[in-house]
Design a protein around this motif. Structure first.
Motif, short mmCIF file in Angstrom:
data_model
loop_
_atom_site.label_atom_id
_atom_site.label_comp_id
_atom_site.label_asym_id
_atom_site.label_seq_id
_atom_site.Cartn_x
_atom_site.Cartn_y
_atom_site.Cartn_z
N LEU A 1 0.83 -1.21 0.00
CA LEU A 1 0.00 0.00 0.00
C LEU A 1 0.86 1.26 0.00
N SER A 2 1.94 1.24 0.76
CA SER A 2 2.80 2.42 0.82
C SER A 2 3.47 2.70 -0.51
N HIS A 3 3.62 1.67 -1.35
CA HIS A 3 4.18 1.84 -2.68
C HIS A 3 3.10 1.96 -3.76
N PHE A 4 1.85 2.09 -3.35
CA PHE A 4 0.70 2.23 -4.25
C PHE A 4 0.57 1.02 -5.18
N ASP A 5 1.02 -0.13 -4.70
CA ASP A 5 0.86 -1.38 -5.45
C ASP A 5 -0.42 -2.05 -4.94
N PHE A 6 -1.56 -1.59 -5.46
CA PHE A 6 -2.84 -2.02 -4.94
C PHE A 6 -3.14 -3.48 -5.27
N LYS A 7 -2.69 -3.96 -6.41
CA LYS A 7 -2.95 -5.36 -6.78
C LYS A 7 -2.24 -6.32 -5.81
N MET A 8 -0.98 -6.01 -5.51
CA MET A 8 -0.23 -6.87 -4.59
C MET A 8 -0.81 -6.79 -3.19
N ALA A 9 -1.23 -5.60 -2.76
CA ALA A 9 -1.84 -5.46 -1.44
C ALA A 9 -3.12 -6.26 -1.33
#
Length: 679
Positions: free
Chosen positions: A601-609
């Protein structure tokens, strides 16, 4: 020498028996989870059984839990956000970045994500408006290269010289896109970036006062064009021009959230009396902190749960024989969302978005006429013509209308011919197109209102009206026949829980704060902008809100598991040896996935989150099952103890003392006779 030996023994013992609260990394686990993401990105299957035995063995420690420490580690989870501030212009000194960083660090502390509306019961664990996850920013403040300032100054001077001065405003309307194009190019050169960029422009004095216009055309007596000094891009950057303005917009007569004309608002820090560098940077710190709270980590409007299928049902209730599509272009509304979905925004992995359109005439819908007639209320206003006059006006009570539509949903569905949607989240959008010749708004002020389960909008034959808002010293005209932009904002609130840019929940005030500072430019919210397209603020919030809701549920549910274990006497008393090992493995795996979800989430990687959160749901369910089955196996037992031996010693001592006191009392005359003779 003995001290050294003891120290070495202590270090070796600590290495063999680490504390229960340590979170040692599990070698090979990240590689395994990455492979699972490639094979099953939606995490529909539980991958625990596929774990190698070596990983399961490493996940089996520690052998015991300290439940208060585990709960404390869960509630202390924090989402770091990278915030890059760039100071553009010759007026910033070389020590400005350090001083601004100190001001921002002093003004901000780790805080919880907030939610505006009263959520469901599972959110009422501690405070109903506070989520379990915290957030904090990581600052990077620097001076921009002089080349960027030079390019911006040249473009600005060219725009000022080529723009005709308006008749009704002291500010020169400058198109924003010329400045935005230069800043966007600089932002593109910074890629790949992790975080949000905030550009603070101070380009020096200009020949004429100016502000930025966000739409084509000039203002007229019947058309208001609000000017501003900020812009939020589709990419993750914001720019603020301190030299523009001063602008003013907000409620005209009364209300909160006004941005006043003058030097008291941070946006007007360069206007008015000269300020010291420290005072200027203090105002900038306040402005950046406000942008962080409202635009980068905004409050959730409502909790939003993950659904694979999202369906928007446009239901047009019209009264005239021919439907007027002017101002109500369904395709334009759908295109706004479709464009963002095609660009990779709004939706998470595996989600689909569909739009359906239905129409119904008032003559064929008795429940529609009943709902409108029951929801009409009236109010009086004083106007000064030749003398003060009371005028009675009507409006629709949105809460009553919502209640009627909710209670009569089945009847309305049959009348409009709506199909039954078995799966997914369905959002009905009711648009009442009335044949009234008088103005009729929702709750006196709104064209459209978002509820949790529906959106309600209304329009009449009146084309426009004067609103209770003003900008640049003039009242804002509302085009009441145009519903595209209000509907886009309402759908964002109801379907994705996106908060309007002028609303945020304040824990300190315990209420919703209204501030229209950021409700201009590229935003579908508020009366001061005509733009329906979405910036990164709305696109990121739409996906982040789903993940924050899921993460909050995981944390609170895990705390419930730990509380249940503590209530049954601890993990050693409740779980058998085989269950305890599996529970420990599940817990460590669950905790690791939560950490990875927060990092994504902190890296704005919503799919991985999303993958990590959905994968952690399998572990959470397994832990609930362990505790439930173990609690069912607990049997009540009565253990009989032998009676304690008779306390002969204490009884004998008490009897001897009693006899001694009785003997002294009986012989008191003889024992104390000599004392009496003395007197």
């Amino acid at each position: 020498m003995p001290t050294t030996v003891l120290l070495l023994i202590f270090i070796a013992t600590s290495a063999l028996h680490p504390p229960a609260t340590s979170s040692a990394p599990f070698l090979g686990l990240d590689t395994f989870l990455t492979q699972q993401f490639r094979h099953d990105p939606q995490s529909t299957n539980d991958s625990f059984s596929s774990l190698p035995s070596s990983l399961k063995k490493s996940l089996s420690s520690p052998s015991s839990f300290h439940i208060p420490s585990l709960i404390s580690s869960l509630v202390s989870l924090s989402l770091p956000v990278s915030l890059h501030v760039r100071l553009v212009g010759p007026s910033f000194a070389t020590d400005s970045p350090d001083l601004l960083s100190s001001f921002l660090s002093a003004s901000h502390s780790s805080d919880h994500f907030q939610i505006i509306s009263h959520p469901a019961d599972q959110f009422r664990r501690t405070l109903s408006h506070r989520l379990a996850l915290r957030h904090s920013f990581h600052l990077d403040v620097a001076l921009s290269p002089p080349s960027l300032s030079s390019r911006l100054s040249t473009a600005l001077q060219s725009l000022i010289s080529s723009t005709t001065s308006p008749l009704r405003s002291s500010l020169l309307p400058i198109p924003y896109d010329a400045i935005d194009q230069i800043i966007k190019q600089d932002f593109e050169n910074e890629k790949p970036v992790q975080g949000v960029y905030v550009y603070i422009l101070s380009l020096g004095s200009t020949s004429k006062p100016y502000a930025y216009s966000y739409s084509h055309g000039d203002a007229s007596p019947g058309v208001t064009k609000c000017l501003g000094s900020i812009w939020t891009g589709k990419e993750r950057y914001i720019w603020i021009d301190l030299g523009a303005g001063p602008v003013d917009y907000g409620p005209a007569l009364s209300g909160d959230g006004v941005l006043p004309r003058g030097e008291f608002h941070p946006l007007a820090a360069l206007h008015g009396r000269p300020k010291s560098q420290k005072a200027l940077l203090a105002d900038l710190a306040s402005l950046i902190h406000s942008a962080y709270q409202v635009l980068i980590v905004p409050s959730l409007r409502i909790p939003v749960y993950f659904e694979n299928s999202l369906v928007v049902q446009f239901i047009h209730i019209y009264g005239s024989e021919s439907k007027d599509s002017a101002g109500l272009d369904w395709k334009a509304i759908e295109r706004t969302f479709r464009d963002e979905v095609n660009d990779g925004g709004l939706l998470l992995g595996g989600q689909s978005l569909s739009f359906n359109h239905y129409s119904i005439n008032f003559e064929d819908c008795s429940i529609c006429s009943f709902a409108i007639s029951r929801s009409i209320n009236s109010y009086t206003s004083r106007f000064l013509f030749d003398n003060y006059t009371l005028i009675v006006s009507e409006y629709l009570d949105s809460k009553r209308l919502h209640q009627i539509l909710s209670d009569s949903a089945e009847e309305f569905r049959r009348a409009a011919g709506l199909p039954e949607e078995d799966f997914g989240r369905v959002l009905p959008v009711y648009v009442f197109d009335l044949d009234h010749d008088m103005l009729l708004l929702l709750d006196r002020y709104h064209q459209s209102i978002a509820f949790r389960d529906m959106v309600i909008a209304v329009r009449t034959k009146i084309a426009q009206t004067v609103s209770d808002y003003s900008c640049n010293g003039r009242h804002v005209f509302t085009r009441t026949r145009e519903l595209e932009r209000p509907l886009v904002g309402s759908i964002l609130q109801s379907m994705w829980g996106v908060s309007p840019t002028h609303l945020s929940w304040s824990l300190r005030h315990n209420s919703t704060l209204v501030d229209y500072t950021w409700s201009i430019g590229q935003t579908p919210f508020g009366p001061f902008s005509e733009i329906s397209t979405l910036s990164f603020v709305q696109k990121d919030a739409a996906r982040r809100n789903v993940l924050l809701t899921s993460l909050n549920y995981s944390i609170t549910s895990a705390i419930d598991v730990l509380d249940s274990i503590a209530a049954h006497g601890g993990d050693r008393n409740l779980l058998k040896q085989s269950q305890h090992v599996q529970f420990t493995q599940r817990w460590n795996l669950f905790r690791h996935k939560l950490d990875k979800a927060v990092s994504a989430l902190s890296h704005f990687d919503f799919k991985m989150a999303l993958f990590y959160l959905r994968s952690s749901d399998h572990d959470l369910y397994a832990m609930h099952s362990f505790v439930y089955h173990a609690s069912q196996e607990i049997e009540a037992s009565l253990v009989c103890f032998k009676d304690p031996p008779f306390p002969w010693a204490s009884v004998s001592l008490s009897a001897f003392g009693f006899l001694a006191v009785f003997y002294v009392y009986g012989k008191r005359d003889r024992l104390f006779r000599n004392k009496r003779k003395q007197f």
